[in-house]
Design an enzyme around this catalytic site. Structure first.
Site, PDB file in Angstrom:
ATOM      1  CG  HIS A 127      -5.332  -7.063   2.191  1.00 44.45           C
ATOM      2  ND1 HIS A 127      -5.943  -6.715   3.366  1.00 44.45           N
ATOM      3  CD2 HIS A 127      -4.414  -6.092   1.956  1.00 44.45           C
ATOM      4  CE1 HIS A 127      -5.407  -5.597   3.824  1.00 44.45           C
ATOM      5  NE2 HIS A 127      -4.488  -5.191   2.988  1.00 44.45           N
ATOM      6  CG  ASP A 174      -5.033  -3.270  10.905  1.00 45.29           C
ATOM      7  OD1 ASP A 174      -6.164  -2.896  11.287  1.00 45.29           O
ATOM      8  OD2 ASP A 174      -4.865  -4.070   9.982  1.00 45.29           O
ATOM      9  CD  GLU A 202      -7.524  -1.474   7.470  1.00 51.65           C
ATOM     10  OE1 GLU A 202      -6.450  -1.373   6.854  1.00 51.65           O
ATOM     11  OE2 GLU A 202      -8.132  -2.533   7.620  1.00 51.65           O
ATOM     12  CG  HIS A 232      -4.114  -1.132   2.989  1.00 47.69           C
ATOM     13  ND1 HIS A 232      -3.253  -1.868   3.771  1.00 47.69           N
ATOM     14  CD2 HIS A 232      -3.985   0.151   3.377  1.00 47.69           C
ATOM     15  CE1 HIS A 232      -2.636  -1.055   4.614  1.00 47.69           C
ATOM     16  NE2 HIS A 232      -3.065   0.182   4.397  1.00 47.69           N
ATOM     17  N   GLY A 233      -4.415  -3.433  -0.601  1.00 50.94           N
ATOM     18  CA  GLY A 233      -4.883  -4.474  -1.510  1.00 50.94           C
ATOM     19  C   GLY A 233      -4.853  -4.026  -2.968  1.00 50.94           C
ATOM     20  CG  ASP A 281       1.287  -2.727   5.587  1.00 54.70           C
ATOM     21  OD1 ASP A 281       0.488  -1.796   5.785  1.00 54.70           O
ATOM     22  OD2 ASP A 281       1.085  -3.651   4.773  1.00 54.70           O
ATOM     23  CB  SER A 299       3.077  -6.820   6.873  1.00 56.44           C
ATOM     24  OG  SER A 299       3.475  -8.161   6.669  1.00 56.44           O
ATOM     25  CB  THR A 303      -0.734 -10.091  -3.830  1.00 55.19           C
ATOM     26  OG1 THR A 303      -1.181 -10.172  -2.463  1.00 55.19           O
ATOM     27  CG2 THR A 303      -1.013 -11.397  -4.528  1.00 55.19           C
TER      28      THR A 303
END
Ligand code: G3H
Ligand code: ZN
Length: 278
Positions: A178, A106, A136, A206-207, A84, A50, A231
């Protein structure tokens, strides 16, 4: 073999109604763990870096991408490289030069028309370099873009967005957010099915760390294809390091606790690879 193309992995997964996991890597140990998990499970995987991770590495993508590319080359399982949540055009160019086959641009915090304009321009450039694009569709001003819990992607607007921009895939907002450290997200499976029916391009969740296993499976069945996970790896990494340091306060060699962290991330990644693949 050379790194796989994200487009090939996502296209194959979508055609067979399966998901493909895309893990966010921050350190070389993250990448090593994810590739080890792909080898254990025999499943393809996307390694993604990212913009925030690049900023942690002084804004440079090349060192970590070089390591990830070497890992991808040296394994029999297909491993693709992706950027990302990138907003910086310089970073996009650096990532493409370093060998990623796909990027997520993004612009989701911009007003809709500005998002369309910026995404269409970047997509045209990326396609001229043979690079696959994820975008997105988000909400103005939201800190988390499209991925605040209350935000939902409208199927009709998403269809107009993909037609106007030419993107190859779309990250959509379906109720999760997220960086959740508890797996308590409630995702809107009916909305996923409606988005799948309205769009010709693969959908990206995502997330995903906050989504329980059964709901990840249901999300894939309903129409999600690329499942982004970050995460969950960091929870495993940090818990292992914390445990090791508490157990042995005299440790000074980082290999002692990083080996535990890498092993814990491998276990987590292997589990989630299997969940997502169905
Ligand atoms: O961009 C990051 C991915 O969407 C992963 O999110 O860290 O909440 O799993 P997560
Ligand atoms: Zn994300």
């Amino acid at each position: 073999m050379p790194a796989a193309a994200t487009s090939a992995l996502v296209t194959a997964a979508r055609a067979s109604g399966r998901g493909v996991a895309a893990f966010n890597v921050i350190t070389l140990e993250h990448a090593e763990a994810v590739v080890a998990a792909a080898e254990h499970t025999g499943l393809p995987v996307v390694l993604q870096l990212s913009e925030n991770a690049a900023l942690f590495h002084a804004g440079r993508v090349e060192p970590l991408l070089a390591g990830a590319a070497a890992l991808a080359r040296d394994t029999p399982v297909p491993v693709a490289l992706h950027l990302d949540h990138v907003t910086s055009e310089d970073l996009l160019r650096a990532g493409v030069a370093a060998g990623v086959s796909s990027v997520m641009f993004d612009a989701s915090t911009l007003p809709y028309e500005d998002n369309v304009r910026a995404t269409a321009r970047i997509t045209a450039w990326a396609h001229s370099s043979g690079v696959w694009v994820e975008a997105e569709l988000g909400e103005v001003g939201g800190k988390d873009g499209a991925h605040a819990p209350g935000v939902r992607t409208d199927p009709a607007e998403a269809a107009a967005f993909t037609a106007a921009t030419g993107v190859d895939s779309l990250a959509v907002a379906v109720g999760n957010s997220h960086a959740m450290t508890e797996r308590t997200a409630r995702i809107d499976l009916d909305l996923i099915a409606r988005l799948r029916a309205a769009l010709d391009v693969p959908l990206v969740l995502h997330g995903s760390s906050g989504v329980p296993d059964d709901d990840l499976r249901r999300a894939v069945t309903a129409g999600m294809t690329k499942i982004n996970i970050g995460t969950a790896l960091n929870i495993a990494y940090t818990a292992a390091v914390r445990d090791r340091l508490i157990t042995d306060p005299s440790v000074v060699d980082p290999r002692r606790y990083l080996a535990s962290a890498r092993e814990a991330m491998t276990t987590t990644a292997a589990h989630l690879l299997r969940v997502v693949a169905g």
